[in-house]
Design a protein around this motif. Structure first.
Motif, PDB file in Angstrom:
ATOM      1  N   LEU A 125       3.906   2.894  10.238  1.00  0.00           N
ATOM      2  CA  LEU A 125       4.222   1.469  10.281  1.00  0.00           C
ATOM      3  C   LEU A 125       3.306   0.737  11.255  1.00  0.00           C
ATOM      4  CD1 LEU A 125       8.125   1.756  10.479  1.00  0.00           C
ATOM      5  CD2 LEU A 125       6.698   1.629   8.426  1.00  0.00           C
ATOM      6  N   THR A 126       3.100  -0.541  10.985  1.00  0.00           N
ATOM      7  CA  THR A 126       2.329  -1.393  11.878  1.00  0.00           C
ATOM      8  C   THR A 126       2.815  -2.824  11.724  1.00  0.00           C
ATOM      9  OG1 THR A 126       0.131  -2.273  12.396  1.00  0.00           O
ATOM     10  CG2 THR A 126       0.498  -1.599  10.121  1.00  0.00           C
ATOM     11  N   PRO A 127       2.919  -3.574  12.805  1.00  0.00           N
ATOM     12  CA  PRO A 127       3.347  -4.974  12.693  1.00  0.00           C
ATOM     13  C   PRO A 127       2.387  -5.816  11.856  1.00  0.00           C
ATOM     14  CG  PRO A 127       3.449  -4.234  14.976  1.00  0.00           C
ATOM     15  CD  PRO A 127       2.744  -3.158  14.207  1.00  0.00           C
ATOM     16  N   ARG A 128       1.127  -5.378  11.779  1.00  0.00           N
ATOM     17  CA  ARG A 128       0.129  -6.159  11.042  1.00  0.00           C
ATOM     18  C   ARG A 128       0.285  -5.998   9.534  1.00  0.00           C
ATOM     19  NH1 ARG A 128      -1.962  -3.927  15.353  1.00  0.00           N
ATOM     20  NH2 ARG A 128      -2.695  -2.081  14.260  1.00  0.00           N
ATOM     21  N   GLY A 129       0.701  -4.827   9.102  1.00  0.00           N
ATOM     22  CA  GLY A 129       0.929  -4.594   7.689  1.00  0.00           C
ATOM     23  C   GLY A 129      -0.315  -4.710   6.833  1.00  0.00           C
ATOM     24  N   ASP A 130      -0.924  -3.588   6.505  1.00  0.00           N
ATOM     25  CA  ASP A 130      -2.101  -3.605   5.631  1.00  0.00           C
ATOM     26  C   ASP A 130      -1.639  -3.797   4.186  1.00  0.00           C
ATOM     27  OD1 ASP A 130      -3.701  -2.923   7.887  1.00  0.00           O
ATOM     28  OD2 ASP A 130      -3.052  -0.844   7.655  1.00  0.00           O
ATOM     29  N   ALA A 131      -2.135  -4.823   3.527  1.00  0.00           N
ATOM     30  CA  ALA A 131      -1.625  -5.189   2.207  1.00  0.00           C
ATOM     31  C   ALA A 131      -1.835  -4.099   1.159  1.00  0.00           C
ATOM     32  CB  ALA A 131      -2.274  -6.484   1.743  1.00  0.00           C
ATOM     33  N   ARG A 132      -2.986  -3.464   1.150  1.00  0.00           N
ATOM     34  CA  ARG A 132      -3.294  -2.445   0.140  1.00  0.00           C
ATOM     35  C   ARG A 132      -4.181  -1.354   0.743  1.00  0.00           C
ATOM     36  NH1 ARG A 132      -3.097  -4.757  -5.236  1.00  0.00           N
ATOM     37  NH2 ARG A 132      -1.242  -6.088  -5.225  1.00  0.00           N
ATOM     38  N   PRO A 133      -4.062  -0.139   0.233  1.00  0.00           N
ATOM     39  CA  PRO A 133      -5.036   0.896   0.622  1.00  0.00           C
ATOM     40  C   PRO A 133      -6.415   0.550   0.060  1.00  0.00           C
ATOM     41  CG  PRO A 133      -3.078   1.844  -0.404  1.00  0.00           C
ATOM     42  CD  PRO A 133      -3.021   0.375  -0.641  1.00  0.00           C
ATOM     43  N   THR A 134      -7.436   1.136   0.655  1.00  0.00           N
ATOM     44  CA  THR A 134      -8.799   0.920   0.173  1.00  0.00           C
ATOM     45  C   THR A 134      -9.506   2.273   0.055  1.00  0.00           C
ATOM     46  OG1 THR A 134      -9.598   0.662   2.449  1.00  0.00           O
ATOM     47  CG2 THR A 134      -8.955  -1.345   1.276  1.00  0.00           C
ATOM     48  N   GLY A 135     -10.749   2.252  -0.373  1.00  0.00           N
ATOM     49  CA  GLY A 135     -11.585   3.443  -0.364  1.00  0.00           C
ATOM     50  C   GLY A 135     -11.070   4.584  -1.224  1.00  0.00           C
ATOM     51  N   LEU A 136     -11.195   5.803  -0.692  1.00  0.00           N
ATOM     52  CA  LEU A 136     -10.828   7.001  -1.438  1.00  0.00           C
ATOM     53  C   LEU A 136      -9.364   7.019  -1.826  1.00  0.00           C
ATOM     54  CD1 LEU A 136     -12.777   9.753   0.558  1.00  0.00           C
ATOM     55  CD2 LEU A 136     -13.365   8.783  -1.674  1.00  0.00           C
ATOM     56  N   LEU A 137      -8.489   6.557  -0.917  1.00  0.00           N
ATOM     57  CA  LEU A 137      -7.057   6.557  -1.220  1.00  0.00           C
ATOM     58  C   LEU A 137      -6.752   5.636  -2.387  1.00  0.00           C
ATOM     59  CD1 LEU A 137      -4.198   7.479  -0.549  1.00  0.00           C
ATOM     60  CD2 LEU A 137      -4.061   5.618   1.122  1.00  0.00           C
ATOM     61  N   ALA A 138      -7.363   4.464  -2.401  1.00  0.00           N
ATOM     62  CA  ALA A 138      -7.154   3.537  -3.510  1.00  0.00           C
ATOM     63  C   ALA A 138      -7.600   4.165  -4.828  1.00  0.00           C
ATOM     64  CB  ALA A 138      -7.908   2.242  -3.249  1.00  0.00           C
ATOM     65  N   GLY A 139      -8.731   4.869  -4.789  1.00  0.00           N
ATOM     66  CA  GLY A 139      -9.211   5.538  -5.998  1.00  0.00           C
ATOM     67  C   GLY A 139      -8.263   6.622  -6.478  1.00  0.00           C
ATOM     68  N   ALA A 140      -7.705   7.387  -5.536  1.00  0.00           N
ATOM     69  CA  ALA A 140      -6.756   8.445  -5.898  1.00  0.00           C
ATOM     70  C   ALA A 140      -5.470   7.852  -6.470  1.00  0.00           C
ATOM     71  CB  ALA A 140      -6.448   9.303  -4.677  1.00  0.00           C
ATOM     72  N   ILE A 141      -5.008   6.745  -5.899  1.00  0.00           N
ATOM     73  CA  ILE A 141      -3.806   6.077  -6.410  1.00  0.00           C
ATOM     74  C   ILE A 141      -4.041   5.577  -7.828  1.00  0.00           C
ATOM     75  CG2 ILE A 141      -2.416   3.964  -6.148  1.00  0.00           C
ATOM     76  CD1 ILE A 141      -2.519   4.463  -3.106  1.00  0.00           C
ATOM     77  N   ASN A 142      -5.197   4.989  -8.061  1.00  0.00           N
ATOM     78  CA  ASN A 142      -5.518   4.515  -9.416  1.00  0.00           C
ATOM     79  C   ASN A 142      -5.533   5.668 -10.414  1.00  0.00           C
ATOM     80  OD1 ASN A 142      -5.773   1.878  -8.527  1.00  0.00           O
ATOM     81  ND2 ASN A 142      -7.990   2.028  -8.204  1.00  0.00           N
ATOM     82  N   LYS A 143      -6.070   6.802  -9.974  1.00  0.00           N
ATOM     83  CA  LYS A 143      -6.171   7.962 -10.863  1.00  0.00           C
ATOM     84  C   LYS A 143      -4.806   8.566 -11.170  1.00  0.00           C
ATOM     85  CE  LYS A 143      -8.253  12.566 -11.145  1.00  0.00           C
ATOM     86  NZ  LYS A 143      -9.111  13.584 -10.447  1.00  0.00           N
TER      87      LYS A 143
END
Length: 238
Positions: A125-143
């Motif tokens: 968790l983080t107070p800033r809250g990252d809206a979406r993953p990026t990079g390799l993780l985003a690619g793995a999620i898409n796959k």
């Protein structure tokens, strides 16, 4: 008249002084090689944010109870049980693997796993809250899930359909992403899986703020407080 033994010289150095030097060197070597005293297996690390930083999804009152009472209690109980067990020279991860599913070690596993799970959860968790993953993780999620929308829906569905207390996890198994749930204190770290992200589904995590609306709590954390940057780093380096 012969001098006393302690005053005899050998190579110009009195034997008494030579013995003192040898003894000092021996003690220094011994103390330097002696193992440092082993501390407790688990510690209650400070939170990486203020108590009110996650509000309104997780209020300061909830966090004070969740972290200050529940998590702290698991750490205290786990350390006491580990100290009395045959596992006290083992790492926390080794303890969890060795005790999972063993009735005689149930209390040890439950408290140790809950201490580990909570420590991992705070880092998700983080107070800033990252809206979406990026990079390799985003690619793995898409796959694996056909995109962010499919991943979000699957994760929230798993969280809301988990019966009773437990956890919902994003894990990696041989680089393949999976969404799983675990009941009570169970943890993927004891199942040979690599945890990447989790949300606590125990009622103490959300009842003060959301009452019985677990889905609203999960959506609030997932959409507004998830530390996807940390998840990305775990995925890249696991």
């Amino acid at each position: 008249m012969q001098k006393p033994l302690s005053c005899r010289r050998q190579g110009g150095i009195p034997l008494a002084r030579a013995f003192a030097v040898f003894l000092a060197a021996f003690l220094l070597l011994f103390w330097g090689c002696a193992p440092e005293p082993k501390g407790p297996a688990l510690t209650l690390a400070p939170l990486p944010y203020a108590m009110d930083a996650l509000a309104p999804v997780m209020s300061a009152q909830t966090l004070e109870l969740h972290y200050g009472k529940h998590h702290a209690g698991y750490v205290t109980k786990a350390n006491a049980l580990i100290e009395k067990s045959r596992f006290k020279q083992k790492s926390v991860e080794e303890i969890l693997v060795a005790t999972r599913g063993k009735k005689k070690h149930e209390a040890l596993f439950n408290n140790t796993a809950q201490a580990w799970n909570h420590a991992f959860f705070w880092g998700c968790l983080t107070p800033r809250g990252d809206a979406r993953p990026t990079g390799l993780l985003a690619g793995a999620i898409n796959k694996e899930f056909g995109g962010w929308k499919g991943f979000r829906a699957a994760f929230i569905d798993a969280a809301t359909t988990q019966f009773g207390s437990g956890w919902v996890w994003l894990v990696s198994e041989d680089t393949k992403l999976r969404i799983i749930t675990s009941a009570n204190a169970d943890t993927p770290i004891a199942q040979g899986l690599t945890p990447l992200f989790t949300i606590d589904l125990w009622e103490h995590a959300y009842y003060l703020d959301f009452h019985n609306k677990r889905k609203a709590y999960v959506e609030g954390l997932f959409d507004g407080l998830a530390n996807w940057k940390a998840v990305e780093e775990r995925y890249q380096h696991h």
